[in-house]
Design an enzyme around this catalytic site. Structure first.
Site, PDB file in Angstrom:
ATOM      1  N   LYS A   1      37.048  64.369  80.276  1.00  9.82           N
ATOM      2  CA  LYS A   1      36.580  63.916  81.590  1.00  9.82           C
ATOM      3  C   LYS A   1      36.916  62.443  81.782  1.00  9.82           C
ATOM      4  CE  LYS A   1      32.167  63.860  84.189  1.00  9.82           C
ATOM      5  NZ  LYS A   1      30.742  64.262  84.090  1.00  9.82           N
TER       6      LYS A   1
ATOM      7  N   SER B   1      29.325  67.418  87.478  1.00  9.58           N
ATOM      8  CA  SER B   1      30.450  66.567  87.820  1.00  9.58           C
ATOM      9  C   SER B   1      31.653  66.748  86.892  1.00  9.58           C
ATOM     10  CB  SER B   1      30.009  65.099  87.808  1.00  9.58           C
ATOM     11  OG  SER B   1      29.594  64.698  86.504  1.00  9.58           O
TER      12      SER B   1
ATOM     13  N   SER C   1      25.767  68.342  84.397  1.00  9.19           N
ATOM     14  CA  SER C   1      27.201  68.296  84.668  1.00  9.19           C
ATOM     15  C   SER C   1      28.089  69.036  83.678  1.00  9.19           C
ATOM     16  CB  SER C   1      27.665  66.837  84.763  1.00  9.19           C
ATOM     17  OG  SER C   1      27.097  66.225  85.890  1.00  9.19           O
TER      18      SER C   1
END
Length: 460
Positions: free
Chosen positions: A63, A140, A164
């Protein structure tokens, strides 16, 4: 101090070799090739080793919230990337995976500033959910989940503050693990809210999920321990739009096959929490008391968690936001500016709720107990849903997701196929520090769960 920076040079990480660096163009063709999962692609390979390493031959993605030396950590927003310099070191969690023999293939798309669960990003587009292309992938850590679900990598790193990792795992039909708070280093990871920030990971295979855990948790292999009890949160399953014979009953049958039915218990979790967490009275909402699709005490947990999260986000990022006035997408802008206005009112009560909840759940579960609940109570929203409707939609799941979030307990989301052509998942929660136990249990349970899942689908 914030400054304009030139494009980052290629990283020079001493122990690893770097090959192939590609900035991902946001074209339809580029997105179709990688489902829109990647921000940029590069290859970081471990140096040759004389020993067999635990993650040799496996690939992963990261990420774009993790520092990698020589690359700007973009945090999901081009204004952030423009005003920050390239990282001068690599996050320890990433280094651990590289040293264990895995190869990193790039950085993935995320929601702006990690402040969303939709998986939507106005600047970099929404990664396509391989399991349900007309549905959001969840955020996310959207790109990290999509990269695994699309079989572009073997596993990936995300972060889980509010949910997330767990939400994208559920929506994309893969495994997602949120570890106990503080057991995996968050150094070199842009903070969102330190009371809840964790480094989590995704995989398709429970054996790989477990192996990653051993590396990140710095734990040796240990023999699996049978759970002392599996506690089904009946009221949480009643919230779900998916029939319980496709979720809770699948788990119960698998547990009975492997360990015997005497280990299965039931609880009305909302009542238990209400009685054991007295500080929740400061967050109880009369509207939730009357709402039949809400569990009032768990909705109050959600309120306490979101309040503390907003307050810490403000402390971390208000200076940059007010100075730069970044361009945010419509699904995130109001939420961020609301956080910037947050005050310290009731923050002490938030901390009291955390302490009381952790004690209450530890007492409920004991050393080797497991709490079972739906990861989310409904199906993934459609991609074109309006921000206002998405906010309303995510109010219910956040009440379930706050249980592990506020307590700091570990949680795993396990896919259970599809219902009405969208992914279904169940979650298992274990007490703080029981990560190895939970990872072993998932590996033990997984094949039997899949068998029972197939039986459940045949009955539909």
């Amino acid at each position: 101090m914030f400054c304009l920076v030139a494009p980052a040079c290629l990283p020079q990480i001493n122990e690893f070799t770097t090959q192939i660096h590609t900035k991902i163009a946001t074209t339809d063709m580029a997105k179709s090739l990688d489902f829109g999962a990647f921000m940029e692609k590069f290859t970081l390979q471990p140096s040759p080793s004389l020993h067999q390493l635990p993650l040799s031959g496996l690939t992963f993605a990261v990420k774009d919230i993790f520092d990698i030396e020589g690359y700007v950590t973009g945090f999901g927003n081009p204004d952030w990337a423009r005003t920050h310099s390239a990282a001068i070191s690599t996050a320890p969690a990433v280094m651990d995976l590289l040293r264990a023999g895995a190869t990193c293939l790039g950085k993935t798309v995320m929601d702006e500033m990690a402040y969303c669960m939709y998986g939507v990003n106005k600047h970099y587009d929404t990664p396509t959910n391989p399991c349900a292309p007309d549905r959001v992938p969840g955020g996310s850590s959207s790109g990290s989940a999509v990269a695994v679900a699309a079989m572009l990598v073997d596993f990936s790193l995300g972060t889980d503050t509010g949910a997330s990792v767990r939400v994208p795992a559920s929506y994309c039909g893969i495994l997602g693990f949120r570890p106990s708070l503080g057991v995996v280093s968050t150094a070199g990871v842009i903070p969102m809210s330190q009371s809840f920030d964790t480094v989590g990971w995704f995989a398709r295979d429970p054996v790989i999920l477990n192996r990653i855990g051993r590396v990140l948790l710095h734990l040796p292999d240990v023999d699996p321990i049978k759970p002392s009890q599996i506690i089904i949160a009946d009221d949480c399953f009643h919230l779900s739009s998916v029939p319980s014979d496709r979720t809770a009953q699948v788990l119960v049958r698998a547990i009975e096959k492997l360990f015997g039915g005497q280990r299965v218990k039931h609880v009305v979790l909302g009542d238990y929490v209400k009685n054991k967490v007295p500080s929740l009275q400061h967050f109880m909402d009369e509207e939730n008391e009357e709402h039949e699709d809400a569990i009032p005490s768990l909705a109050a947990l959600s309120s306490a968690m979101r309040l503390l999260q907003r307050y810490e986000f403000k402390n971390n990022h208000a200076e940059w936001i007010t100075k730069v006035n970044p361009d945010f997408g419509p699904e995130i802008s109001d939420r961020i500016w609301d956080a910037i206005k947050a005050t310290g009112e009731k923050i002490d009560f938030c901390h009291s709720v955390r302490t009381e909840l952790r004690a209450a759940l530890a007492s409920l579960l004991g050393d080797h107990g497991i709490l079972a609940l739906p990861t989310t109570p409904g199906e993934p929203p459609k991609v074109q849903a309006k921000p206002a409707s998405l906010d309303l939609f995510f109010a219910r799941p956040f009440s379930l997701l706050s249980i592990a979030g506020l307590s700091g307990f570990c949680q795993v989301s396990i896919p259970l196929g599809k219902h009405d052509n969208v992914p279904v998942a169940i979650s298992l929660v274990a007490k703080h520090g029981s990560d190895a136990f939970l990872l072993n249990l998932v590996e033990t349970l997984y094949n039997t769960l899949k068998e029972e899942e197939e039986i459940g689908m045949l009955k539909e």
